[in-house]
Motif scaffolding. Structure first.
Motif, mmCIF file in Angstrom:
data_model
loop_
_atom_site.group_PDB
_atom_site.id
_atom_site.type_symbol
_atom_site.label_atom_id
_atom_site.label_comp_id
_atom_site.label_asym_id
_atom_site.label_seq_id
_atom_site.Cartn_x
_atom_site.Cartn_y
_atom_site.Cartn_z
ATOM 1 N N ASN A 1 -98.999 22.085 33.933
ATOM 2 C CA ASN A 1 -98.401 21.911 35.260
ATOM 3 C C ASN A 1 -98.594 23.123 36.161
ATOM 4 O O ASN A 1 -98.176 23.114 37.318
ATOM 5 C CB ASN A 1 -96.897 21.623 35.132
ATOM 6 N N GLY A 2 -99.186 24.197 35.605
ATOM 7 C CA GLY A 2 -99.467 25.380 36.406
ATOM 8 C C GLY A 2 -98.280 26.247 36.674
ATOM 9 O O GLY A 2 -98.237 26.955 37.679
ATOM 10 N N ALA A 3 -97.268 26.228 35.812
ATOM 11 C CA ALA A 3 -96.061 27.028 36.053
ATOM 12 C C ALA A 3 -95.629 27.696 34.766
ATOM 13 O O ALA A 3 -95.361 27.034 33.771
ATOM 14 C CB ALA A 3 -94.931 26.151 36.578
ATOM 15 N N ALA A 4 -95.565 29.015 34.778
ATOM 16 C CA ALA A 4 -94.994 29.755 33.662
ATOM 17 C C ALA A 4 -93.490 29.804 33.829
ATOM 18 O O ALA A 4 -92.955 29.438 34.870
ATOM 19 C CB ALA A 4 -95.571 31.176 33.617
ATOM 20 N N ARG A 5 -92.800 30.263 32.808
ATOM 21 C CA ARG A 5 -91.347 30.320 32.873
ATOM 22 C C ARG A 5 -90.911 31.218 34.021
ATOM 23 O O ARG A 5 -91.219 32.395 34.065
ATOM 24 C CB ARG A 5 -90.778 30.847 31.559
ATOM 25 N N LEU B 1 -99.869 22.863 26.274
ATOM 26 C CA LEU B 1 -98.505 23.214 26.655
ATOM 27 C C LEU B 1 -98.174 22.604 28.017
ATOM 28 O O LEU B 1 -98.913 22.790 28.984
ATOM 29 C CB LEU B 1 -98.344 24.729 26.720
ATOM 30 N N PRO B 2 -97.060 21.881 28.123
ATOM 31 C CA PRO B 2 -96.747 21.196 29.389
ATOM 32 C C PRO B 2 -96.655 22.131 30.583
ATOM 33 O O PRO B 2 -97.154 21.810 31.663
ATOM 34 C CB PRO B 2 -95.396 20.518 29.094
ATOM 35 N N LEU B 3 -96.003 23.294 30.427
ATOM 36 C CA LEU B 3 -95.896 24.200 31.561
ATOM 37 C C LEU B 3 -97.255 24.695 32.021
ATOM 38 O O LEU B 3 -97.505 24.829 33.218
ATOM 39 C CB LEU B 3 -95.010 25.398 31.213
ATOM 40 N N ARG B 4 -98.119 24.987 31.082
ATOM 41 C CA ARG B 4 -99.443 25.451 31.474
ATOM 42 C C ARG B 4 -100.209 24.364 32.210
ATOM 43 O O ARG B 4 -100.865 24.601 33.228
ATOM 44 C CB ARG B 4 -100.240 25.905 30.255
ATOM 45 N N ASN C 1 -94.883 28.987 26.689
ATOM 46 C CA ASN C 1 -94.277 28.345 25.527
ATOM 47 C C ASN C 1 -92.759 28.348 25.691
ATOM 48 O O ASN C 1 -92.102 29.380 25.558
ATOM 49 C CB ASN C 1 -94.681 29.094 24.253
ATOM 50 N N THR C 2 -92.184 27.202 25.969
ATOM 51 C CA THR C 2 -90.760 27.120 26.309
ATOM 52 C C THR C 2 -89.846 27.381 25.118
ATOM 53 O O THR C 2 -88.653 27.655 25.313
ATOM 54 C CB THR C 2 -90.421 25.739 26.893
ATOM 55 N N VAL C 3 -90.350 27.279 23.891
ATOM 56 C CA VAL C 3 -89.504 27.538 22.729
ATOM 57 C C VAL C 3 -89.715 28.941 22.168
ATOM 58 O O VAL C 3 -89.076 29.313 21.186
ATOM 59 C CB VAL C 3 -89.725 26.493 21.618
ATOM 60 N N ALA C 4 -90.590 29.728 22.789
ATOM 61 C CA ALA C 4 -90.797 31.105 22.337
ATOM 62 C C ALA C 4 -89.640 31.980 22.779
ATOM 63 O O ALA C 4 -89.002 31.721 23.803
ATOM 64 C CB ALA C 4 -92.104 31.644 22.901
ATOM 65 N N PRO C 5 -89.346 33.053 22.031
ATOM 66 C CA PRO C 5 -88.274 33.968 22.444
ATOM 67 C C PRO C 5 -88.677 34.713 23.704
ATOM 68 O O PRO C 5 -89.854 34.907 23.983
ATOM 69 C CB PRO C 5 -88.145 34.925 21.254
ATOM 70 N N MET C 6 -87.696 35.139 24.466
ATOM 71 C CA MET C 6 -87.966 35.940 25.650
ATOM 72 C C MET C 6 -88.369 37.358 25.225
ATOM 73 O O MET C 6 -88.274 37.728 24.058
ATOM 74 C CB MET C 6 -86.740 35.975 26.553
ATOM 75 N N ALA C 7 -88.791 38.161 26.199
ATOM 76 C CA ALA C 7 -89.429 39.446 25.900
ATOM 77 C C ALA C 7 -88.581 40.353 25.012
ATOM 78 O O ALA C 7 -89.094 40.988 24.091
ATOM 79 C CB ALA C 7 -89.777 40.162 27.203
ATOM 80 N N ASN C 8 -87.286 40.454 25.266
ATOM 81 C CA ASN C 8 -86.463 41.418 24.543
ATOM 82 C C ASN C 8 -86.263 41.076 23.074
ATOM 83 O O ASN C 8 -85.914 41.945 22.279
ATOM 84 C CB ASN C 8 -85.098 41.552 25.223
ATOM 85 N N SER C 9 -86.458 39.821 22.706
ATOM 86 C CA SER C 9 -86.289 39.436 21.307
ATOM 87 C C SER C 9 -87.601 39.147 20.603
ATOM 88 O O SER C 9 -87.611 38.949 19.386
ATOM 89 C CB SER C 9 -85.376 38.207 21.203
#
Length: 280
Positions: free
Chosen positions: A263-267, A258-261, A171-179
């Motif tokens: 396409n087979g690529a996580a962030r 989800l587009p990244l999923r 999910n490209t609009v989700a916060p990264m791990a630390n937040s």
């Protein structure tokens, strides 16, 4: 095969996480119910924020070890939709309930004189439910157990839907791990602010069952189990159903598209698509 000491550490972390949440959250509830004037009666958002920040703190403390499920409904949803090992789930849930019992005991240790004074001043008894709202939930005004059951399914579905989105590596609009911990805490705060007066927004079977179990043995007896209107099972069963529904909604109505999923690529990495893991 996983090393046994890893599992022990995960269970300890789940226990600590729920203990933190209940100790701080039920203490805020004590401030709300037992004091006049209450610091929260006219500023209810502060009570909701305390619960939410407690969740954030619990995730920061334990997330790297267990992922901080801290909620049987979340654990069940992760088993169903994020490949969490089913063999671990019962142990996680037991650890969560134990943590909730310990948290309730700590709150009782701190507020017991205030609880007794409150009940004496209002002619209440523990058996009659005096000050029970400090520890566990009950239906609010004009809310029947049946209505509460449906409400908690809806609210827990929103909780798990949000958690799955917040922690999804695709999910490209989700916060990264630390937040993500902060955003999950804000999600809990928002649910409480939106609907907490209905039945206390348990949205977590351990959060209600653990303190209720402690209170049964601490003098509340039938006020805790089976509770008025035989209510005790509602905040246990409804969140489990709601969590499964929320996980299914995200898995089939969002994650698949989800587009990244696709396409087979996580962030930050590439590879075959697979459901993301836990909360940490």
């Amino acid at each position: 095969m996983e090393k046994p000491d890893n599992l022990v550490g995960e269970l300890i972390s789940e226990c600590i996480a729920v203990c933190i949440i209940i100790t701080l959250g039920n203490s805020a509830a004590a401030m709300y119910f037992l004091y006049d004037p209450s610091p929260y009666q006219q500023a209810y958002w502060g009570l909701c924020a305390t619960w939410g920040i407690a969740v954030t703190l619990a995730i920061y403390v334990t997330g790297s070890v267990s992922g901080t499920h801290a909620n049987p409904a979340v654990t069940l949803a992760l088993v169903l939709f994020r490949s969490f090992p089913p063999r671990k789930a019962p142990l996680y849930i037991v650890a969560q309930v134990v943590g909730a019992c310990i948290g309730a005991a700590l709150v009782y240790q701190m507020f017991q004189p205030v609880i007794d004074a409150f009940n004496a001043a209002h002619g209440l008894t523990r058996e009659g439910g005096g000050a029970a709202g400090v520890f566990f939930t009950h239906p609010g005004e004009n809310i029947t157990p049946g209505r509460a059951f449906v409400n908690e399914i809806i609210l827990t579905a929103i909780l798990v839907l949000g958690i799955f989105a917040i922690t999804d590596e695709y999910n490209t609009v989700a916060p990264m791990a630390n937040s993500s911990a902060l955003i999950i805490g804000l999600l809990v705060t928002t649910i409480g602010g939106a609907a907490g007066y209905l039945e206390g927004w348990p949205i977590n079977p351990a959060r209600d069952f653990g303190p209720r179990l402690f209170c049964y043995f601490a003098g509340w007896g039938p006020a805790a189990f089976p509770a008025p209107m035989n209510y005790w099972w509602v905040p246990v069963a409804a969140p489990l159903i709601g969590g499964a529904i929320g996980g299914a909604l995200y898995r089939y109505l969002v994650w698949n598209f989800l587009p990244l999923r696709r396409n087979g690529a996580a962030r930050g990495r590439s590879g075959p698509p697979s459901p993301p893991g836990g909360l940490g």
